[in-house]
Scaffold this motif. Structure first.
Motif, PDB file in Angstrom:
ATOM      1  N   TYR A 119       0.916  -1.076   0.005  1.00 16.98           N
ATOM      2  CA  TYR A 119      -0.401   0.109  -0.138  1.00 16.98           C
ATOM      3  C   TYR A 119       0.493   1.196   0.020  1.00 16.98           C
ATOM      4  O   TYR A 119       0.196   2.249  -0.135  1.00 16.98           O
ATOM      5  CB  TYR A 119      -1.092   0.552   0.862  1.00 16.98           C
ATOM      6  N   VAL A 149      -5.411   3.139   0.754  1.00 19.11           N
ATOM      7  CA  VAL A 149      -5.168   3.791   0.760  1.00 19.11           C
ATOM      8  C   VAL A 149      -5.847   5.025   1.157  1.00 19.11           C
ATOM      9  O   VAL A 149      -5.527   6.138   1.030  1.00 19.11           O
ATOM     10  CB  VAL A 149      -4.515   4.540  -0.649  1.00 19.11           C
ATOM     11  N   LYS A 162       0.100   5.370   0.023  1.00 18.98           N
ATOM     12  CA  LYS A 162      -0.545   5.072   1.126  1.00 18.98           C
ATOM     13  C   LYS A 162      -0.044   6.666   2.033  1.00 18.98           C
ATOM     14  O   LYS A 162      -1.133   7.714   2.623  1.00 18.98           O
ATOM     15  CB  LYS A 162      -0.378   4.269   2.176  1.00 18.98           C
TER      16      LYS A 162
END
Ligand code: M6R
Length: 604
Positions: free
Chosen positions: A26, A394, A599
Protein backbone atom coordinates in the motif's frame (compact mmCIF):
# COMPACT_ATOMS: atom_id res chain seq x y z
CA UNK A 1 6.26 6.50 0.10
CA UNK A 2 8.11 3.31 -0.71
CA UNK A 3 8.10 0.23 1.48
CA UNK A 4 11.21 -1.33 2.99
CA UNK A 5 11.67 -4.70 4.65
CA UNK A 6 14.83 -6.41 5.85
CA UNK A 7 15.14 -9.78 7.59
CA UNK A 8 17.80 -11.70 9.43
CA UNK A 9 17.12 -14.89 11.40
CA UNK A 10 16.53 -18.59 10.90
CA UNK A 11 13.69 -18.50 8.40
CA UNK A 12 14.03 -18.46 4.64
CA UNK A 13 14.50 -14.76 4.06
CA UNK A 14 12.77 -14.64 0.69
CA UNK A 15 9.51 -15.90 2.12
CA UNK A 16 9.57 -13.30 4.92
CA UNK A 17 10.52 -10.53 2.49
CA UNK A 18 7.73 -11.31 0.03
CA UNK A 19 5.17 -11.50 2.84
CA UNK A 20 6.45 -8.17 4.19
CA UNK A 21 6.32 -6.58 0.76
CA UNK A 22 2.73 -7.72 0.31
CA UNK A 23 1.86 -5.96 3.55
CA UNK A 24 3.75 -2.85 2.50
CA UNK A 25 2.43 -2.75 -1.03
CA UNK A 26 0.00 0.00 0.00
CA UNK A 27 3.02 2.32 0.34
CA UNK A 28 3.95 2.05 -3.32
CA UNK A 29 3.39 -0.47 -6.02
CA UNK A 30 5.04 0.40 -9.30
CA UNK A 31 7.97 -1.98 -8.94
CA UNK A 32 9.49 -4.29 -6.35
CA UNK A 33 12.64 -6.20 -5.67
CA UNK A 34 14.70 -8.22 -3.21
CA UNK A 35 18.40 -8.76 -2.51
CA UNK A 36 19.64 -11.86 -0.71
CA UNK A 37 22.99 -12.93 0.64
CA UNK A 38 23.31 -16.19 -1.22
CA UNK A 39 26.44 -18.32 -0.74
CA UNK A 40 28.82 -15.43 -0.25
CA UNK A 41 27.43 -13.19 -2.95
CA UNK A 42 24.56 -10.80 -3.32
CA UNK A 43 21.70 -11.79 -5.61
CA UNK A 44 19.25 -9.11 -6.72
CA UNK A 45 15.90 -9.72 -8.38
CA UNK A 46 13.71 -6.71 -9.22
CA UNK A 47 10.79 -6.14 -11.54
CA UNK A 48 8.55 -3.33 -12.63
CA UNK A 49 4.91 -3.93 -11.68
CA UNK A 50 3.20 -5.15 -8.56
CA UNK A 51 4.59 -7.71 -6.15
CA UNK A 52 2.85 -10.49 -8.11
CA UNK A 53 5.18 -9.81 -11.06
CA UNK A 54 8.22 -10.15 -8.82
CA UNK A 55 6.81 -13.37 -7.37
CA UNK A 56 6.39 -14.77 -10.87
CA UNK A 57 9.99 -13.87 -11.66
CA UNK A 58 11.14 -15.67 -8.52
CA UNK A 59 8.95 -18.72 -9.01
CA UNK A 60 10.96 -21.88 -9.51
CA UNK A 61 14.20 -20.33 -8.25
CA UNK A 62 15.62 -21.69 -5.01
CA UNK A 63 17.17 -19.44 -2.41
CA UNK A 64 18.42 -20.56 0.96
CA UNK A 65 19.46 -17.21 2.37
CA UNK A 66 18.43 -16.29 5.92
CA UNK A 67 19.21 -12.61 5.41
CA UNK A 68 17.86 -10.18 2.83
CA UNK A 69 16.20 -6.89 1.99
CA UNK A 70 13.15 -5.99 -0.08
CA UNK A 71 11.49 -2.90 -1.48
CA UNK A 72 8.26 -1.83 -3.06
CA UNK A 73 8.56 1.42 -4.97
CA UNK A 74 6.55 4.55 -5.67
CA UNK A 75 8.61 6.29 -8.31
CA UNK A 76 10.03 9.75 -7.69
CA UNK A 77 13.33 9.86 -9.63
CA UNK A 78 13.34 7.63 -12.71
CA UNK A 79 10.31 6.07 -14.37
CA UNK A 80 8.95 2.75 -13.11
CA UNK A 81 11.23 0.23 -14.87
CA UNK A 82 13.18 -2.89 -13.94
CA UNK A 83 16.47 -1.00 -13.84
CA UNK A 84 15.08 1.72 -11.56
CA UNK A 85 13.54 -0.76 -9.13
CA UNK A 86 15.35 -1.34 -5.84
CA UNK A 87 17.57 -2.88 -4.50
CA UNK A 88 20.49 -1.00 -6.01
CA UNK A 89 24.09 -2.16 -5.89
CA UNK A 90 27.54 -0.67 -6.27
CA UNK A 91 29.64 -1.38 -9.38
CA UNK A 92 31.13 -4.59 -8.01
CA UNK A 93 27.95 -5.79 -6.29
CA UNK A 94 29.67 -5.82 -2.93
CA UNK A 95 26.56 -4.37 -1.35
CA UNK A 96 22.88 -3.84 -2.01
CA UNK A 97 20.52 -1.29 -0.57
CA UNK A 98 16.92 -0.20 -0.57
CA UNK A 99 15.93 3.40 0.02
CA UNK A 100 12.85 5.34 0.96
CA UNK A 101 13.03 9.13 0.64
CA UNK A 102 14.82 11.52 -1.69
CA UNK A 103 18.52 12.29 -1.90
CA UNK A 104 18.20 15.95 -2.85
CA UNK A 105 21.82 16.50 -3.87
CA UNK A 106 22.02 13.31 -5.94
CA UNK A 107 22.82 15.10 -9.20
CA UNK A 108 26.00 16.63 -7.84
CA UNK A 109 26.97 13.35 -6.19
CA UNK A 110 26.31 11.42 -9.37
CA UNK A 111 28.41 13.81 -11.47
CA UNK A 112 31.26 13.41 -9.05
CA UNK A 113 30.97 9.62 -9.02
CA UNK A 114 30.75 9.45 -12.82
CA UNK A 115 33.91 11.52 -13.05
CA UNK A 116 35.57 9.03 -10.71
CA UNK A 117 34.62 6.19 -13.07
CA UNK A 118 31.48 4.79 -11.46
CA UNK A 119 28.96 3.29 -13.83
CA UNK A 120 25.27 3.77 -13.08
CA UNK A 121 22.54 1.34 -14.01
CA UNK A 122 19.52 3.44 -13.03
CA UNK A 123 18.25 7.02 -13.13
CA UNK A 124 17.40 6.98 -9.44
CA UNK A 125 18.72 9.19 -6.69
CA UNK A 126 19.09 6.08 -4.51
CA UNK A 127 21.83 4.44 -6.57
CA UNK A 128 24.33 7.15 -5.68
CA UNK A 129 24.26 5.94 -2.08
CA UNK A 130 25.31 2.44 -3.13
CA UNK A 131 28.30 3.87 -4.99
CA UNK A 132 29.25 6.18 -2.14
CA UNK A 133 29.33 3.19 0.20
CA UNK A 134 32.06 1.49 -1.82
CA UNK A 135 35.61 1.75 -0.61
CA UNK A 136 37.85 0.92 2.31
CA UNK A 137 36.95 0.34 5.92
CA UNK A 138 34.32 -1.72 7.68
CA UNK A 139 30.71 -1.43 6.53
CA UNK A 140 29.86 0.68 9.58
CA UNK A 141 32.79 3.02 8.90
CA UNK A 142 31.69 3.38 5.30
CA UNK A 143 28.16 4.23 6.38
CA UNK A 144 29.40 6.80 8.89
CA UNK A 145 31.58 8.33 6.21
CA UNK A 146 28.76 8.48 3.65
CA UNK A 147 25.93 9.97 5.70
CA UNK A 148 27.38 13.50 5.94
CA UNK A 149 27.49 13.60 2.13
CA UNK A 150 23.75 13.03 1.79
CA UNK A 151 21.16 15.80 1.78
CA UNK A 152 17.49 14.99 1.92
CA UNK A 153 15.47 12.24 3.52
CA UNK A 154 16.29 8.59 3.68
CA UNK A 155 15.54 5.31 5.31
CA UNK A 156 18.09 2.79 4.08
CA UNK A 157 18.46 -0.90 4.56
CA UNK A 158 21.82 -2.27 3.44
CA UNK A 159 23.47 -5.68 2.96
CA UNK A 160 27.23 -6.10 2.53
CA UNK A 161 28.60 -9.25 0.89
CA UNK A 162 31.60 -9.21 3.23
CA UNK A 163 29.39 -9.37 6.34
CA UNK A 164 27.07 -12.34 5.88
CA UNK A 165 24.03 -12.41 8.13
CA UNK A 166 24.24 -8.72 8.97
CA UNK A 167 21.85 -5.91 8.03
CA UNK A 168 22.29 -2.19 8.49
CA UNK A 169 19.49 0.33 8.72
CA UNK A 170 19.78 4.12 8.64
CA UNK A 171 17.11 6.69 9.33
CA UNK A 172 17.01 10.38 8.39
CA UNK A 173 13.57 12.02 8.02
CA UNK A 174 11.99 8.79 6.82
CA UNK A 175 10.69 6.10 9.16
CA UNK A 176 12.58 2.91 9.91
CA UNK A 177 11.59 0.47 12.61
CA UNK A 178 13.42 -2.51 14.05
CA UNK A 179 11.17 -5.48 14.81
CA UNK A 180 12.55 -7.77 17.50
CA UNK A 181 11.57 -11.42 17.30
CA UNK A 182 12.96 -14.48 19.00
CA UNK A 183 16.40 -14.86 17.42
CA UNK A 184 15.23 -12.96 14.36
CA UNK A 185 15.02 -9.30 13.45
CA UNK A 186 13.22 -7.17 10.93
CA UNK A 187 13.83 -3.71 9.57
CA UNK A 188 10.83 -2.05 8.03
CA UNK A 189 9.41 1.28 7.00
CA UNK A 190 6.17 0.31 8.69
CA UNK A 191 5.10 -2.06 11.45
CA UNK A 192 2.59 -4.18 9.45
CA UNK A 193 5.55 -5.60 7.49
CA UNK A 194 6.61 -7.70 10.49
CA UNK A 195 3.55 -7.73 12.73
CA UNK A 196 2.90 -11.37 11.89
CA UNK A 197 6.16 -12.28 13.67
CA UNK A 198 6.52 -9.79 16.50
CA UNK A 199 4.94 -6.77 18.17
CA UNK A 200 8.18 -5.68 19.82
CA UNK A 201 9.68 -2.69 18.07
CA UNK A 202 12.39 -0.07 18.35
CA UNK A 203 11.73 3.22 16.56
CA UNK A 204 14.90 4.67 15.13
CA UNK A 205 15.45 8.42 15.43
CA UNK A 206 16.85 10.66 12.71
CA UNK A 207 20.59 10.22 12.39
CA UNK A 208 20.63 6.71 13.86
CA UNK A 209 22.13 3.58 12.38
CA UNK A 210 21.21 0.07 13.45
CA UNK A 211 23.35 -3.03 12.94
CA UNK A 212 21.43 -6.28 13.17
CA UNK A 213 22.48 -9.91 13.05
CA UNK A 214 20.65 -12.97 14.31
CA UNK A 215 22.66 -12.63 17.52
CA UNK A 216 21.38 -9.17 18.36
CA UNK A 217 21.22 -5.51 17.49
CA UNK A 218 22.95 -2.29 18.35
CA UNK A 219 22.16 1.32 17.49
CA UNK A 220 24.71 4.04 16.76
CA UNK A 221 24.41 7.74 16.36
CA UNK A 222 25.85 9.14 13.12
CA UNK A 223 28.83 10.28 15.20
CA UNK A 224 29.60 6.59 15.77
CA UNK A 225 28.60 6.60 19.45
CA UNK A 226 26.31 3.82 20.66
CA UNK A 227 22.77 4.79 21.68
CA UNK A 228 20.46 3.06 24.12
CA UNK A 229 16.93 2.53 22.87
CA UNK A 230 13.56 1.61 24.32
CA UNK A 231 11.71 -1.46 23.09
CA UNK A 232 8.00 -0.77 22.62
CA UNK A 233 5.14 -3.23 22.29
CA UNK A 234 2.96 -2.19 19.40
CA UNK A 235 -0.71 -2.30 20.42
CA UNK A 236 -1.86 -3.72 17.08
CA UNK A 237 -3.23 -7.13 16.47
CA UNK A 238 -1.61 -9.05 13.56
CA UNK A 239 -5.08 -9.99 12.29
CA UNK A 240 -5.76 -6.31 11.68
CA UNK A 241 -3.22 -6.39 8.86
CA UNK A 242 -5.31 -9.04 7.04
CA UNK A 243 -8.36 -8.49 4.85
CA UNK A 244 -10.42 -10.82 7.04
CA UNK A 245 -12.85 -12.05 4.38
CA UNK A 246 -13.48 -8.64 2.85
CA UNK A 247 -12.75 -8.11 -0.83
CA UNK A 248 -10.66 -5.03 -0.09
CA UNK A 249 -8.97 -3.42 2.91
CA UNK A 250 -10.98 -0.28 2.26
CA UNK A 251 -14.26 -2.14 2.68
CA UNK A 252 -12.99 -3.88 5.79
CA UNK A 253 -11.88 -0.57 7.26
CA UNK A 254 -15.24 1.07 6.49
CA UNK A 255 -16.90 -1.78 8.36
CA UNK A 256 -14.57 -1.40 11.33
CA UNK A 257 -15.80 2.11 12.07
CA UNK A 258 -18.33 1.33 14.81
CA UNK A 259 -15.55 -0.47 16.68
CA UNK A 260 -13.07 2.32 15.96
CA UNK A 261 -15.48 4.85 17.41
CA UNK A 262 -15.90 2.74 20.54
CA UNK A 263 -12.14 2.33 20.92
CA UNK A 264 -11.46 6.00 20.36
CA UNK A 265 -13.87 7.14 23.08
CA UNK A 266 -12.99 4.30 25.49
CA UNK A 267 -11.58 5.62 28.76
CA UNK A 268 -11.99 9.18 27.50
CA UNK A 269 -15.72 9.58 27.99
CA UNK A 270 -16.81 9.29 31.58
CA UNK A 271 -20.55 8.98 31.42
CA UNK A 272 -20.94 8.79 35.19
CA UNK A 273 -19.11 12.06 35.78
CA UNK A 274 -20.36 13.72 32.62
CA UNK A 275 -16.75 14.44 31.61
CA UNK A 276 -14.38 13.96 28.74
CA UNK A 277 -10.89 13.09 29.96
CA UNK A 278 -7.58 12.77 28.17
CA UNK A 279 -4.83 11.38 30.35
CA UNK A 280 -2.38 12.52 27.64
CA UNK A 281 -3.44 16.13 28.23
CA UNK A 282 -2.98 16.43 31.99
CA UNK A 283 -0.67 19.42 31.66
CA UNK A 284 -2.49 20.98 28.70
CA UNK A 285 -2.77 24.76 29.29
CA UNK A 286 -6.21 26.15 28.58
CA UNK A 287 -5.15 29.66 27.61
CA UNK A 288 -4.06 29.35 23.99
CA UNK A 289 -5.39 32.35 22.15
CA UNK A 290 -5.52 30.71 18.76
CA UNK A 291 -5.36 27.32 17.05
CA UNK A 292 -3.88 26.53 13.65
CA UNK A 293 -4.69 23.09 12.29
CA UNK A 294 -2.19 21.76 9.75
CA UNK A 295 -2.71 18.57 7.79
CA UNK A 296 -3.03 17.10 4.31
CA UNK A 297 -5.80 15.41 2.37
CA UNK A 298 -8.39 13.64 4.44
CA UNK A 299 -6.72 14.69 7.70
CA UNK A 300 -7.16 18.31 6.63
CA UNK A 301 -10.88 17.72 6.12
CA UNK A 302 -11.00 16.41 9.68
CA UNK A 303 -9.21 19.61 10.72
CA UNK A 304 -11.90 21.70 8.99
CA UNK A 305 -14.55 19.92 10.99
CA UNK A 306 -12.40 20.30 14.12
CA UNK A 307 -12.42 24.07 13.55
CA UNK A 308 -16.20 24.11 13.78
CA UNK A 309 -16.18 22.01 16.96
CA UNK A 310 -13.45 24.05 18.66
CA UNK A 311 -14.86 27.44 17.75
CA UNK A 312 -18.26 26.35 19.07
CA UNK A 313 -17.13 24.63 22.23
CA UNK A 314 -13.97 26.54 23.17
CA UNK A 315 -14.56 29.95 21.56
CA UNK A 316 -11.03 29.93 20.26
CA UNK A 317 -10.31 31.07 16.70
CA UNK A 318 -9.09 28.25 14.48
CA UNK A 319 -7.37 28.49 11.11
CA UNK A 320 -7.02 25.37 9.01
CA UNK A 321 -4.18 25.12 6.53
CA UNK A 322 -2.85 22.59 4.12
CA UNK A 323 0.53 21.73 5.57
CA UNK A 324 2.00 21.91 2.07
CA UNK A 325 1.07 25.62 1.90
CA UNK A 326 1.74 26.54 5.49
CA UNK A 327 5.31 25.26 5.49
CA UNK A 328 6.36 27.53 2.66
CA UNK A 329 4.89 30.69 4.21
CA UNK A 330 6.12 32.84 7.03
CA UNK A 331 3.11 32.17 9.27
CA UNK A 332 2.31 34.40 12.22
CA UNK A 333 2.67 32.19 15.26
CA UNK A 334 3.72 32.61 18.86
CA UNK A 335 3.76 30.71 22.13
CA UNK A 336 0.05 31.39 22.57
CA UNK A 337 -0.71 29.49 19.36
CA UNK A 338 -1.61 25.83 19.49
CA UNK A 339 -0.75 24.00 16.30
CA UNK A 340 -3.00 21.01 15.83
CA UNK A 341 -1.21 18.58 13.55
CA UNK A 342 -3.49 15.85 12.25
CA UNK A 343 -2.11 12.82 10.48
CA UNK A 344 -2.99 9.17 10.24
CA UNK A 345 0.54 8.03 9.52
CA UNK A 346 2.46 10.68 11.43
CA UNK A 347 4.96 10.51 8.57
CA UNK A 348 3.52 12.90 5.98
CA UNK A 349 6.48 15.04 4.96
CA UNK A 350 4.55 18.29 4.54
CA UNK A 351 2.87 17.95 7.92
CA UNK A 352 6.19 17.21 9.62
CA UNK A 353 7.89 20.19 8.01
CA UNK A 354 4.94 22.44 8.95
CA UNK A 355 5.26 21.30 12.56
CA UNK A 356 9.00 21.91 12.60
CA UNK A 357 8.42 25.44 11.31
CA UNK A 358 5.72 26.07 13.91
CA UNK A 359 8.05 24.87 16.67
CA UNK A 360 10.80 27.19 15.52
CA UNK A 361 8.32 30.04 15.84
CA UNK A 362 7.48 29.11 19.40
CA UNK A 363 4.08 27.46 18.90
CA UNK A 364 3.14 24.38 20.91
CA UNK A 365 2.11 21.25 19.05
CA UNK A 366 -0.75 18.86 19.70
CA UNK A 367 -0.64 15.85 17.39
CA UNK A 368 -3.72 13.83 16.52
CA UNK A 369 -2.15 10.71 15.12
CA UNK A 370 -2.81 7.03 14.54
CA UNK A 371 0.67 5.53 14.53
CA UNK A 372 2.52 4.91 17.76
CA UNK A 373 6.04 6.28 17.77
CA UNK A 374 5.71 7.97 14.39
CA UNK A 375 7.80 11.04 13.59
CA UNK A 376 4.95 13.44 14.28
CA UNK A 377 4.39 12.11 17.78
CA UNK A 378 8.05 12.66 18.54
CA UNK A 379 7.91 16.29 17.47
CA UNK A 380 4.71 17.09 19.33
CA UNK A 381 4.30 18.46 22.86
CA UNK A 382 1.17 16.35 23.28
CA UNK A 383 -0.22 13.46 21.27
CA UNK A 384 -3.76 12.19 21.30
CA UNK A 385 -3.89 8.87 19.50
CA UNK A 386 -6.74 8.00 17.22
CA UNK A 387 -7.28 4.36 17.93
CA UNK A 388 -8.22 3.30 14.43
CA UNK A 389 -5.77 0.39 14.28
CA UNK A 390 -3.67 -0.21 11.19
CA UNK A 391 -5.14 1.49 8.16
CA UNK A 392 -3.99 -0.16 4.96
CA UNK A 393 -6.41 1.04 2.29
CA UNK A 394 -4.84 3.99 0.50
CA UNK A 395 -8.17 5.79 0.76
CA UNK A 396 -8.37 6.81 4.39
CA UNK A 397 -11.69 5.87 6.00
CA UNK A 398 -11.61 4.69 9.59
CA UNK A 399 -8.74 7.05 10.44
CA UNK A 400 -10.94 9.96 9.33
CA UNK A 401 -13.73 8.78 11.58
CA UNK A 402 -11.30 8.51 14.48
CA UNK A 403 -9.87 11.98 13.75
CA UNK A 404 -13.35 13.53 13.74
CA UNK A 405 -14.12 11.72 17.00
CA UNK A 406 -10.94 12.88 18.72
CA UNK A 407 -11.46 16.49 17.62
CA UNK A 408 -15.02 16.46 18.89
CA UNK A 409 -13.91 15.02 22.24
CA UNK A 410 -11.03 17.47 22.42
CA UNK A 411 -13.45 20.36 21.91
CA UNK A 412 -15.64 19.07 24.74
CA UNK A 413 -12.62 18.49 27.00
CA UNK A 414 -11.19 21.95 26.46
CA UNK A 415 -14.54 23.77 26.41
CA UNK A 416 -15.65 22.20 29.70
CA UNK A 417 -12.43 23.17 31.44
CA UNK A 418 -12.41 26.65 29.98
CA UNK A 419 -16.07 27.17 30.87
CA UNK A 420 -17.15 27.99 27.34
CA UNK A 421 -19.29 24.95 26.69
CA UNK A 422 -22.94 26.02 26.47
CA UNK A 423 -24.94 24.68 29.44
CA UNK A 424 -26.41 21.23 28.90
CA UNK A 425 -24.20 20.52 25.87
CA UNK A 426 -21.97 17.95 27.54
CA UNK A 427 -24.93 16.12 29.06
CA UNK A 428 -26.92 15.84 25.85
CA UNK A 429 -23.88 14.84 23.79
CA UNK A 430 -22.75 12.18 26.24
CA UNK A 431 -26.25 10.77 26.34
CA UNK A 432 -26.39 10.39 22.56
CA UNK A 433 -22.78 9.28 22.02
CA UNK A 434 -23.22 5.60 22.99
CA UNK A 435 -25.95 5.22 20.34
CA UNK A 436 -23.62 6.11 17.47
CA UNK A 437 -21.97 2.70 16.89
CA UNK A 438 -25.42 1.11 16.59
CA UNK A 439 -26.45 3.78 14.10
CA UNK A 440 -23.26 3.26 12.11
CA UNK A 441 -24.02 -0.47 12.02
CA UNK A 442 -27.49 0.30 10.70
CA UNK A 443 -25.90 2.28 7.88
CA UNK A 444 -23.48 -0.53 7.14
CA UNK A 445 -26.37 -3.00 7.00
CA UNK A 446 -27.80 -0.92 4.14
CA UNK A 447 -24.63 -1.38 2.12
CA UNK A 448 -26.41 -3.16 -0.72
CA UNK A 449 -28.66 -0.13 -1.29
CA UNK A 450 -25.55 1.97 -1.79
CA UNK A 451 -24.17 -0.63 -4.16
CA UNK A 452 -27.37 -0.41 -6.22
CA UNK A 453 -27.05 3.39 -6.24
CA UNK A 454 -23.42 3.11 -7.35
CA UNK A 455 -24.54 0.99 -10.34
CA UNK A 456 -26.74 3.91 -11.43
CA UNK A 457 -23.89 6.39 -11.28
CA UNK A 458 -20.59 4.71 -12.03
CA UNK A 459 -20.57 5.89 -15.65
CA UNK A 460 -20.93 9.56 -14.75
CA UNK A 461 -17.86 11.63 -15.51
CA UNK A 462 -18.46 14.54 -13.13
CA UNK A 463 -19.69 14.80 -9.59
CA UNK A 464 -20.31 17.73 -7.30
CA UNK A 465 -20.51 17.16 -3.56
CA UNK A 466 -22.33 19.96 -1.78
CA UNK A 467 -22.71 20.70 1.89
CA UNK A 468 -22.95 23.54 4.38
CA UNK A 469 -21.68 23.90 7.93
CA UNK A 470 -20.52 20.57 9.35
CA UNK A 471 -21.33 18.97 6.02
CA UNK A 472 -18.97 21.17 4.03
CA UNK A 473 -15.81 19.28 5.13
CA UNK A 474 -17.75 16.09 4.49
CA UNK A 475 -18.54 17.23 0.96
CA UNK A 476 -14.79 17.72 0.40
CA UNK A 477 -14.07 14.31 1.86
CA UNK A 478 -16.81 12.55 -0.15
CA UNK A 479 -15.40 14.08 -3.34
CA UNK A 480 -11.83 13.13 -2.44
CA UNK A 481 -12.84 9.52 -1.78
CA UNK A 482 -14.61 9.26 -5.13
CA UNK A 483 -11.82 10.79 -7.19
CA UNK A 484 -8.95 8.92 -5.60
CA UNK A 485 -10.35 5.43 -6.04
CA UNK A 486 -12.70 5.70 -9.03
CA UNK A 487 -10.81 8.41 -10.98
CA UNK A 488 -14.07 10.27 -11.55
CA UNK A 489 -13.77 14.02 -11.48
CA UNK A 490 -15.44 15.18 -8.26
CA UNK A 491 -15.50 18.56 -6.56
CA UNK A 492 -16.49 19.26 -3.00
CA UNK A 493 -18.18 22.62 -2.61
CA UNK A 494 -19.75 24.81 0.02
CA UNK A 495 -23.33 24.62 -1.20
CA UNK A 496 -23.79 28.37 -0.74
CA UNK A 497 -21.04 28.97 -3.29
CA UNK A 498 -23.01 27.25 -6.06
CA UNK A 499 -24.54 30.44 -7.35
CA UNK A 500 -21.14 32.09 -7.50
CA UNK A 501 -19.90 29.92 -10.33
CA UNK A 502 -20.16 26.14 -10.05
CA UNK A 503 -23.85 26.14 -10.97
CA UNK A 504 -22.68 26.76 -14.53
CA UNK A 505 -21.48 23.16 -14.56
CA UNK A 506 -24.91 21.66 -13.99
CA UNK A 507 -26.35 19.64 -16.86
CA UNK A 508 -28.09 16.28 -17.10
CA UNK A 509 -24.92 14.23 -17.07
CA UNK A 510 -23.43 15.94 -14.01
CA UNK A 511 -24.33 14.28 -10.72
CA UNK A 512 -24.62 16.17 -7.44
CA UNK A 513 -24.36 14.47 -4.07
CA UNK A 514 -26.10 16.97 -1.82
CA UNK A 515 -25.68 16.68 1.93
CA UNK A 516 -28.77 18.06 3.60
CA UNK A 517 -28.04 19.03 7.18
CA UNK A 518 -30.24 20.10 10.02
CA UNK A 519 -31.35 23.44 11.43
CA UNK A 520 -31.52 26.64 9.42
CA UNK A 521 -29.09 25.33 6.80
CA UNK A 522 -31.46 22.55 5.80
CA UNK A 523 -33.82 24.88 3.94
CA UNK A 524 -30.93 26.55 2.18
CA UNK A 525 -29.65 23.21 0.94
CA UNK A 526 -33.14 22.24 -0.19
CA UNK A 527 -32.99 25.43 -2.25
CA UNK A 528 -29.73 24.20 -3.80
CA UNK A 529 -31.42 20.95 -4.79
CA UNK A 530 -34.20 22.92 -6.50
CA UNK A 531 -31.63 24.94 -8.40
CA UNK A 532 -29.86 21.82 -9.63
CA UNK A 533 -33.10 20.09 -10.61
CA UNK A 534 -34.25 23.21 -12.47
CA UNK A 535 -31.17 22.74 -14.64
CA UNK A 536 -31.88 19.03 -15.11
CA UNK A 537 -28.92 17.90 -13.01
CA UNK A 538 -29.12 14.52 -11.24
CA UNK A 539 -29.30 14.68 -7.44
CA UNK A 540 -28.50 12.16 -4.76
CA UNK A 541 -29.47 13.69 -1.43
CA UNK A 542 -28.21 12.55 1.94
CA UNK A 543 -30.58 13.51 4.72
CA UNK A 544 -31.98 12.51 8.08
CA UNK A 545 -34.31 9.52 8.18
CA UNK A 546 -37.91 10.38 7.39
CA UNK A 547 -37.24 13.71 5.66
CA UNK A 548 -40.13 13.42 3.18
CA UNK A 549 -39.49 16.82 1.70
CA UNK A 550 -36.03 15.80 0.47
CA UNK A 551 -37.48 12.60 -0.96
CA UNK A 552 -39.90 14.69 -2.99
CA UNK A 553 -37.13 16.80 -4.52
CA UNK A 554 -34.09 14.57 -5.12
CA UNK A 555 -33.71 11.75 -7.65
CA UNK A 556 -32.23 9.40 -5.06
CA UNK A 557 -32.10 9.62 -1.30
CA UNK A 558 -29.67 8.18 1.23
CA UNK A 559 -30.96 8.43 4.77
CA UNK A 560 -28.96 8.49 7.96
CA UNK A 561 -30.40 7.67 11.39
CA UNK A 562 -31.44 10.73 13.39
CA UNK A 563 -28.81 12.08 15.76
CA UNK A 564 -27.67 15.39 17.21
CA UNK A 565 -26.37 17.71 14.52
CA UNK A 566 -22.78 17.68 15.88
CA UNK A 567 -22.63 13.91 15.39
CA UNK A 568 -24.18 13.81 11.94
CA UNK A 569 -20.79 13.86 10.09
CA UNK A 570 -19.80 10.68 11.96
CA UNK A 571 -22.79 8.90 10.45
CA UNK A 572 -22.95 10.61 7.06
CA UNK A 573 -19.38 9.63 6.24
CA UNK A 574 -20.29 5.93 6.10
CA UNK A 575 -22.57 6.06 3.01
CA UNK A 576 -20.17 8.52 1.33
CA UNK A 577 -17.30 6.06 1.72
CA UNK A 578 -19.44 3.10 0.63
CA UNK A 579 -20.62 5.00 -2.43
CA UNK A 580 -17.06 5.79 -3.52
CA UNK A 581 -16.08 2.18 -2.89
CA UNK A 582 -18.91 0.66 -4.94
CA UNK A 583 -18.53 3.13 -7.79
CA UNK A 584 -14.85 2.18 -8.00
CA UNK A 585 -15.75 -1.50 -7.81
CA UNK A 586 -18.29 -1.18 -10.62
CA UNK A 587 -15.68 0.63 -12.71
CA UNK A 588 -13.25 -2.21 -12.09
CA UNK A 589 -10.69 0.02 -10.37
CA UNK A 590 -8.03 -1.27 -8.04
CA UNK A 591 -9.61 0.03 -4.84
CA UNK A 592 -6.77 -0.61 -2.40
CA UNK A 593 -4.03 0.49 -4.75
CA UNK A 594 -5.38 3.38 -6.80
CA UNK A 595 -3.19 4.59 -9.62
CA UNK A 596 -0.48 7.16 -8.88
CA UNK A 597 -1.18 7.13 -5.15
CA UNK A 598 0.49 5.65 -2.11
CA UNK A 599 -0.63 5.52 1.47
CA UNK A 600 1.80 7.92 3.09
CA UNK A 601 3.35 10.83 1.27
CA UNK A 602 6.70 10.80 3.04
CA UNK A 603 8.48 12.62 0.23
CA UNK A 604 7.96 16.13 -1.06
O1 M6R B 1 -1.06 10.04 6.95
P1 M6R B 1 -1.72 11.37 6.78
O2 M6R B 1 -3.03 11.44 7.49
O3 M6R B 1 -0.85 12.52 7.14
O4 M6R B 1 -2.03 11.47 5.24
C1 M6R B 1 -2.57 12.63 4.69
C2 M6R B 1 -3.05 12.40 3.29
O5 M6R B 1 -1.98 12.02 2.47
C3 M6R B 1 -4.14 11.33 3.22
O6 M6R B 1 -5.23 11.65 4.02
C4 M6R B 1 -4.62 11.15 1.76
O7 M6R B 1 -5.30 12.30 1.34
C5 M6R B 1 -5.51 9.92 1.66
N1 M6R B 1 -5.16 9.18 0.48
C6 M6R B 1 -6.95 10.24 1.57
O8 M6R B 1 -7.74 9.12 1.43
Amino acid sequence: MCGIIGYVGEREALCVLLGGLRRLEYRGYDSAGVALQEKGRIVVVRKVGKIGVLEQELAGKTFTSRCGIGHTRWATHGVPADHNAHPHTDCRKTLALVHNGIIENYRALRERLLAEGHRFLSETDSEVVAHLLEGDGSPLERILRTLPLLEGSYALCILFAEEPGVLYGVRQFSPLILGIGDGEYFLASDVPAFLEYTRKAVFLEDGEIVRVSKDGWEVFHRTGEKCSKTVFTVPWDPVSAERGGFKHFMLKEIHEQPRVFEDTIAGRVNLARGEVEFEELEDFPLDFSRVVAVACGTACHAGMLGKLYLEDFVHVPVDVEYASEFRYRDPLLDEKTLVLAISQSGETADTLRAVELAKQKGARILAVCNVLGSSLTRLADWTVYTRAGIEIGVASTKAFLAQMTVLLLFGLFWGKRKGTLPPGTMESLLEEMPTLPRKMRTLLSREEDIHVLAREFYLFKDFLYLGRGLYYPLALEGALKLKEISYIHAEGLAAGEMKHGPIALIEPDVASFVLVGQGERRLKVLGNIEEIKARRGKVIALCDEGDGEVRGKADYVVEIPKTLEVFSPLLAIVPLQLFAYYVALEKGCDVDQPRNLAKSVTVE
